[in-house]
Design a protein around this motif. Structure first.
Motif, PDB file in Angstrom:
ATOM      1  N   THR B 228      45.351 -76.966   5.499  1.00 16.44           N
ATOM      2  CA  THR B 228      46.659 -76.493   5.960  1.00 16.44           C
ATOM      3  C   THR B 228      47.191 -77.348   7.111  1.00 16.44           C
ATOM      4  O   THR B 228      46.522 -77.520   8.132  1.00 16.44           O
ATOM      5  CB  THR B 228      46.542 -75.020   6.420  1.00 16.44           C
ATOM      6  OG1 THR B 228      46.109 -74.246   5.305  1.00 16.44           O
ATOM      7  CG2 THR B 228      47.866 -74.495   6.953  1.00 16.44           C
ATOM      8  N   GLY B 229      48.379 -77.849   6.934  1.00 13.45           N
ATOM      9  CA  GLY B 229      49.019 -78.687   7.941  1.00 13.45           C
ATOM     10  C   GLY B 229      50.375 -79.112   7.433  1.00 13.45           C
ATOM     11  O   GLY B 229      50.866 -78.554   6.436  1.00 13.45           O
ATOM     12  N   ASP B 230      50.997 -80.090   8.079  1.00 14.60           N
ATOM     13  CA  ASP B 230      52.283 -80.556   7.536  1.00 14.60           C
ATOM     14  C   ASP B 230      52.009 -81.430   6.309  1.00 14.60           C
ATOM     15  O   ASP B 230      50.853 -81.665   5.929  1.00 14.60           O
ATOM     16  CB  ASP B 230      53.142 -81.223   8.622  1.00 14.60           C
ATOM     17  CG  ASP B 230      52.569 -82.539   9.117  1.00 14.60           C
ATOM     18  OD1 ASP B 230      51.833 -83.212   8.366  1.00 14.60           O
ATOM     19  OD2 ASP B 230      52.856 -82.910  10.268  1.00 14.60           O
ATOM     20  N   LEU B 231      53.062 -81.916   5.677  1.00 14.48           N
ATOM     21  CA  LEU B 231      52.880 -82.547   4.369  1.00 14.48           C
ATOM     22  C   LEU B 231      52.050 -83.825   4.454  1.00 14.48           C
ATOM     23  O   LEU B 231      51.128 -84.032   3.651  1.00 14.48           O
ATOM     24  CB  LEU B 231      54.259 -82.828   3.749  1.00 14.48           C
ATOM     25  CG  LEU B 231      54.239 -83.189   2.279  1.00 14.48           C
ATOM     26  CD1 LEU B 231      53.626 -82.095   1.436  1.00 14.48           C
ATOM     27  CD2 LEU B 231      55.661 -83.499   1.817  1.00 14.48           C
ATOM     28  N   ASP B 232      52.353 -84.677   5.420  1.00 18.39           N
ATOM     29  CA  ASP B 232      51.591 -85.920   5.566  1.00 18.39           C
ATOM     30  C   ASP B 232      50.118 -85.622   5.846  1.00 18.39           C
ATOM     31  O   ASP B 232      49.230 -86.295   5.304  1.00 18.39           O
ATOM     32  CB  ASP B 232      52.156 -86.751   6.718  1.00 18.39           C
ATOM     33  CG  ASP B 232      53.437 -87.462   6.322  1.00 18.39           C
ATOM     34  OD1 ASP B 232      53.782 -87.447   5.120  1.00 18.39           O
ATOM     35  OD2 ASP B 232      54.094 -88.023   7.215  1.00 18.39           O
ATOM     36  N   GLN B 233      49.881 -84.642   6.685  1.00 24.93           N
ATOM     37  CA  GLN B 233      48.490 -84.264   6.993  1.00 24.93           C
ATOM     38  C   GLN B 233      47.785 -83.757   5.738  1.00 24.93           C
ATOM     39  O   GLN B 233      46.631 -84.109   5.484  1.00 24.93           O
ATOM     40  CB  GLN B 233      48.480 -83.177   8.071  1.00 24.93           C
ATOM     41  CG  GLN B 233      48.933 -83.673   9.448  1.00 24.93           C
ATOM     42  CD  GLN B 233      49.198 -82.538  10.420  1.00 24.93           C
ATOM     43  OE1 GLN B 233      49.434 -81.390  10.011  1.00 24.93           O
ATOM     44  NE2 GLN B 233      49.175 -82.845  11.709  1.00 24.93           N
ATOM     45  N   MET B 234      48.478 -82.929   4.967  1.00 24.65           N
ATOM     46  CA  MET B 234      47.834 -82.390   3.752  1.00 24.65           C
ATOM     47  C   MET B 234      47.546 -83.500   2.745  1.00 24.65           C
ATOM     48  O   MET B 234      46.503 -83.490   2.082  1.00 24.65           O
ATOM     49  CB  MET B 234      48.690 -81.270   3.149  1.00 24.65           C
ATOM     50  CG  MET B 234      48.763 -80.033   4.051  1.00 24.65           C
ATOM     51  SD  MET B 234      49.236 -78.496   3.201  1.00 24.65           S
ATOM     52  CE  MET B 234      50.872 -78.913   2.620  1.00 24.65           C
ATOM     53  N   ARG B 235      48.468 -84.466   2.633  1.00 25.46           N
ATOM     54  CA  ARG B 235      48.219 -85.598   1.731  1.00 25.46           C
ATOM     55  C   ARG B 235      46.996 -86.389   2.173  1.00 25.46           C
ATOM     56  O   ARG B 235      46.125 -86.733   1.367  1.00 25.46           O
ATOM     57  CB  ARG B 235      49.430 -86.550   1.749  1.00 25.46           C
ATOM     58  CG  ARG B 235      50.565 -86.159   0.866  1.00 25.46           C
ATOM     59  CD  ARG B 235      51.580 -87.317   0.830  1.00 25.46           C
ATOM     60  NE  ARG B 235      52.915 -86.829   0.575  1.00 25.46           N
ATOM     61  CZ  ARG B 235      53.377 -86.510  -0.627  1.00 25.46           C
ATOM     62  NH1 ARG B 235      52.599 -86.618  -1.688  1.00 25.46           N
ATOM     63  NH2 ARG B 235      54.611 -86.076  -0.777  1.00 25.46           N
ATOM     64  N   ARG B 237      44.554 -85.423   4.127  1.00 24.22           N
ATOM     65  CA  ARG B 237      43.319 -84.641   4.014  1.00 24.22           C
ATOM     66  C   ARG B 237      42.884 -84.503   2.552  1.00 24.22           C
ATOM     67  O   ARG B 237      41.688 -84.513   2.236  1.00 24.22           O
ATOM     68  CB  ARG B 237      43.511 -83.263   4.667  1.00 24.22           C
ATOM     69  CG  ARG B 237      43.677 -83.375   6.179  1.00 24.22           C
ATOM     70  CD  ARG B 237      44.114 -82.074   6.835  1.00 24.22           C
ATOM     71  NE  ARG B 237      44.590 -82.347   8.194  1.00 24.22           N
ATOM     72  CZ  ARG B 237      45.391 -81.545   8.897  1.00 24.22           C
ATOM     73  NH1 ARG B 237      45.802 -80.390   8.388  1.00 24.22           N
ATOM     74  NH2 ARG B 237      45.789 -81.890  10.103  1.00 24.22           N
ATOM     75  N   SER B 255      51.526 -70.024   5.934  1.00 25.49           N
ATOM     76  CA  SER B 255      51.680 -71.113   6.895  1.00 25.49           C
ATOM     77  C   SER B 255      52.384 -72.296   6.251  1.00 25.49           C
ATOM     78  O   SER B 255      53.198 -72.961   6.878  1.00 25.49           O
ATOM     79  CB  SER B 255      50.312 -71.581   7.395  1.00 25.49           C
ATOM     80  OG  SER B 255      49.634 -70.541   8.047  1.00 25.49           O
ATOM     81  N   VAL B 256      52.034 -72.573   5.011  1.00 27.13           N
ATOM     82  CA  VAL B 256      52.587 -73.733   4.309  1.00 27.13           C
ATOM     83  C   VAL B 256      53.966 -73.401   3.746  1.00 27.13           C
ATOM     84  O   VAL B 256      54.898 -74.203   3.851  1.00 27.13           O
ATOM     85  CB  VAL B 256      51.625 -74.186   3.190  1.00 27.13           C
ATOM     86  CG1 VAL B 256      52.260 -75.266   2.331  1.00 27.13           C
ATOM     87  CG2 VAL B 256      50.316 -74.678   3.798  1.00 27.13           C
ATOM     88  N   GLY B 260      56.265 -76.378   0.500  1.00 24.84           N
ATOM     89  CA  GLY B 260      55.039 -77.114   0.792  1.00 24.84           C
ATOM     90  C   GLY B 260      53.979 -76.893  -0.275  1.00 24.84           C
ATOM     91  O   GLY B 260      53.279 -77.827  -0.683  1.00 24.84           O
TER      92      GLY B 260
END
Lengths: 420, 420
Positions: B228-235, B237, B255-256, B260
């Protein structure tokens, strides 16, 4: 507050000892669980546990629980307690991440059995969140710059009927509103890019009218096109807006969600008009969910520029005090060096009649005052509706009672009559 | 149901004539507004208005409103009414768009003044939604394939303490759990990528253990890493997960958010374990918000593979009937040609003691049965906790009462004793 921690305030109701309930909340949302487990050492707790930093009893004679709890037994003659609780968490667990913040301050807490009421009242974030997020790209200043409106609220309206017009019919109405001197127009939140009124057709037709009007008047009416959709759709629609000279986009916060809004705010080159539809599900019960004061902080950091706050004597269920508290929150800086203030948007059953109360409650002109029926259903038509709103704000800002001003301003008089 | 319309069912409470209230809901969420406006022609309404297709009075002697409504007056001696309402909308307004669907079926409706209670019970979507959305990429079958578990539930657990372990400590616990024969492990929803336990460190340490165990046993334990995070972080990860052989990712739905999740589901090459924390705010009051039956349909179409449903005799506020209804919903096909069924995840205070009831209520083994404290706090340690759960399911599926089976299975006996 420590720069290495973040905090949340709650209104809480519980059937157990309130100190135990607050500790239970802190445990559930950090290193604790329902039972003691190996590994939950004192050293780990000191490093990672949430702390109860405030517990203020409001009422210890509450006769019945506000929310149901399966299997919760309240012994006859026992009362429940209501309290204000503040929890504090180490930033180290989540870093300055808004999605993870939400899971922490507004996650499983709402479902804890011994907690029979929980409202998230406010959050306080260390400056790491300010550094990690861009905040509004336009905000109040950018919106005024794009619309050319200074020292008074933006007068806005909503396309009505909400849905059903095709692009040409929408543009014809926009033409009428532009001629009437409107500052701001928004799509309805139900209208995005359905086959009945495709987005690109609507943008082309509406912007042709808006641009023609701007050529005459030197001021471009701001139209917030609702681009709510999946990410690719929002990107494509955003580019359509840029290509046709649009100056605002609209998105529904609860439809798009946080990660979508963070991403939209990252690529958007236009102000983001944030619609809160669905907010009632998160807030309407006084003992459950979010307060707007806490909620709007998330979206401002995420980068929206306008936030809906309902309006005085609205057609919805919210009190005037709550509406004004929401609007004030939008105008209160988030951080000393990064205020992230946004334009509060007053709407829902608004008309000239609510102007004096809005001014008295807010003492600011940094707002969008949007009337749908209040403009479209003016007895002399939309143009007269816009004029009446301008007249109401002029009178109010000059300290003149509306009834006095209306004697020499028939459009205002009719608007007040229609609203009465 | 027509292929050109979509529908939503509501439980509704109102202070006015329920027929008028239902028509008001339909108007507010389509072409109507609070007042009649020019342009809302009969032809437009016929094309675009929502219709009330069902109104069933449940109770017309309700003495007090469930939710507050500012300015709403209920005359002394007047009662409120509760009813089931179905609304039907033309698909043409929104097309098969999930974000716009939410704004339509769950938008401003929750705030209407004369409506003093509103629960969205269910939604029914035409096949255009099935065509427009991929649905789960893995679902039940894919999850079984990746874990090698057939004809019984996956036995799962949660890393506890929820937060506070670093990567090495997490991996040490995973090692213990893998040795004990666990099928599935998840991060806590509070744990994502904070400085205290960085995501990449955790993935590397945990997957080293998981892979070593798989080399020995031939079966890879599924670990759901919370990205769980913003889009760039999720990509980023997600790519870390792929690089290290992980077989599941976890994300917090609230959260997402929807856009998202749609995007995550588009690029994800791993099953999506969807955590519902925050769900209580949307659902806990019986007269407000969403039913899980409606809510889970959105996420299944959006592409998640596992959905949390709480558990029987859970430590939260939900009733067992509600938990089972949620789980059954997850296993009920969405469309004849596109079932989109997902694994319901039972958790929250689960132990061997809840196994017979879970089986009796669901009559399916397509589920993840996750116990946190129920495994970690077993008197003989986590390995004995996992064994006890296996024994409980073996007994239950064979029709043997747990108490009988426990006589020859001391780990089960201890688990039942600890749960009592």
């Amino acid at each position: 507050m420590s720069e290495s921690r973040f905090e949340a305030d709650y209104w809480m109701e519980t059937a157990i000892d309130p100190r135990k309930a607050a500790e239970f909340m802190a445990g559930e949302q950090s290193s604790g669980t329902f039972v003691a487990v190996p590994g939950e050492t004192e050293e780990l707790k000191a490093r990672s546990a949430a702390r109860v930093t405030r517990l203020e009893i409001l009422d210890d004679r509450v006769p019945a629980p506000s929310l149901p709890s399966a299997g919760l037994e309240v012994a006859p003659g026992r009362f429940l307690t209501r309290a204000l609780v503040t929890l504090s968490w180490p930033l180290d667990t989540i870093g300055p991440s808004l999605p993870n913040l939400i899971a922490t301050v507004a996650g499983n807490l709402f479902e804890l059995k011994p907690i029979t009421g929980l409202k998230l009242l406010d959050i306080r974030l260390p400056s790491a969140f300010a550094e990690a997020h861009a905040g509004p790209k336009f905000g109040i200043e950018g919106t005024r710059r794009l619309t050319g409106v200074e020292r008074r609220p933006l007068i806005g309206t909503i396309i009505k009927p909400s849905v059903g017009f095709d692009a040409a019919e929408t543009a014809a109405l926009v033409d009428q509103l532009c001629r009437a001197g409107i500052d701001f127009i928004k799509d309805d939140e139900l209208q995005s890019d359905g086959p009945g009124c495709p987005f690109e057709d609507r943008v082309k037709a509406v912007m042709r009218v808006v641009e023609a009007h701007a050529d005459r008047s030197g001021r471009k009416v701001m139209f917030a096109f609702n681009l709510t959709g999946d990410l690719d759709q929002m990107r494509r629609r955003h580019d359509i807006l840029l290509a046709h000279g649009a100056t605002c986009l609209m998105a529904s916060l609860n439809s798009v969600g946080l990660v979508g809004m963070l991403e939209l705010a990252r690529f958007a080159e236009l102000p983001i008009h944030a619609h809160r539809n669905g907010w009632g599900a998160l807030s309407r019960h006084p003992a459950l969910g979010w307060s707007y004061v806490a909620w709007q902080k998330i979206w401002r950091l995420a980068g929206v520029d306008h936030m809906h706050v309902n309006g005085l004597r609205n057609k919805f269920a919210e009190t005037d005090d709550s509406v004004l508290a929401s609007a004030r929150a939008c105008l209160t800086p988030l951080f000393p060096d990064k205020p992230c203030t946004v334009m509060p948007v007053f709407s829902s059953g608004q008309s000239a009649a609510q102007v004096p109360g809005t001014w008295a409650g807010l003492k600011s002109t940094d707002l969008i005052f949007a009337a749908g029926g209040g403009i479209m259903a003016h007895p002399h038509g939309p143009a007269a509706g816009v004029t009446a709103l301008h007249e109401a704000w002029e009178a109010t800002l000059a300290g003149v009672p509306l009834a006095d001003h209306a004697r020499a301003h028939p459009n205002l008089a009719l608007a007040l009559g229609a609203a009465a």
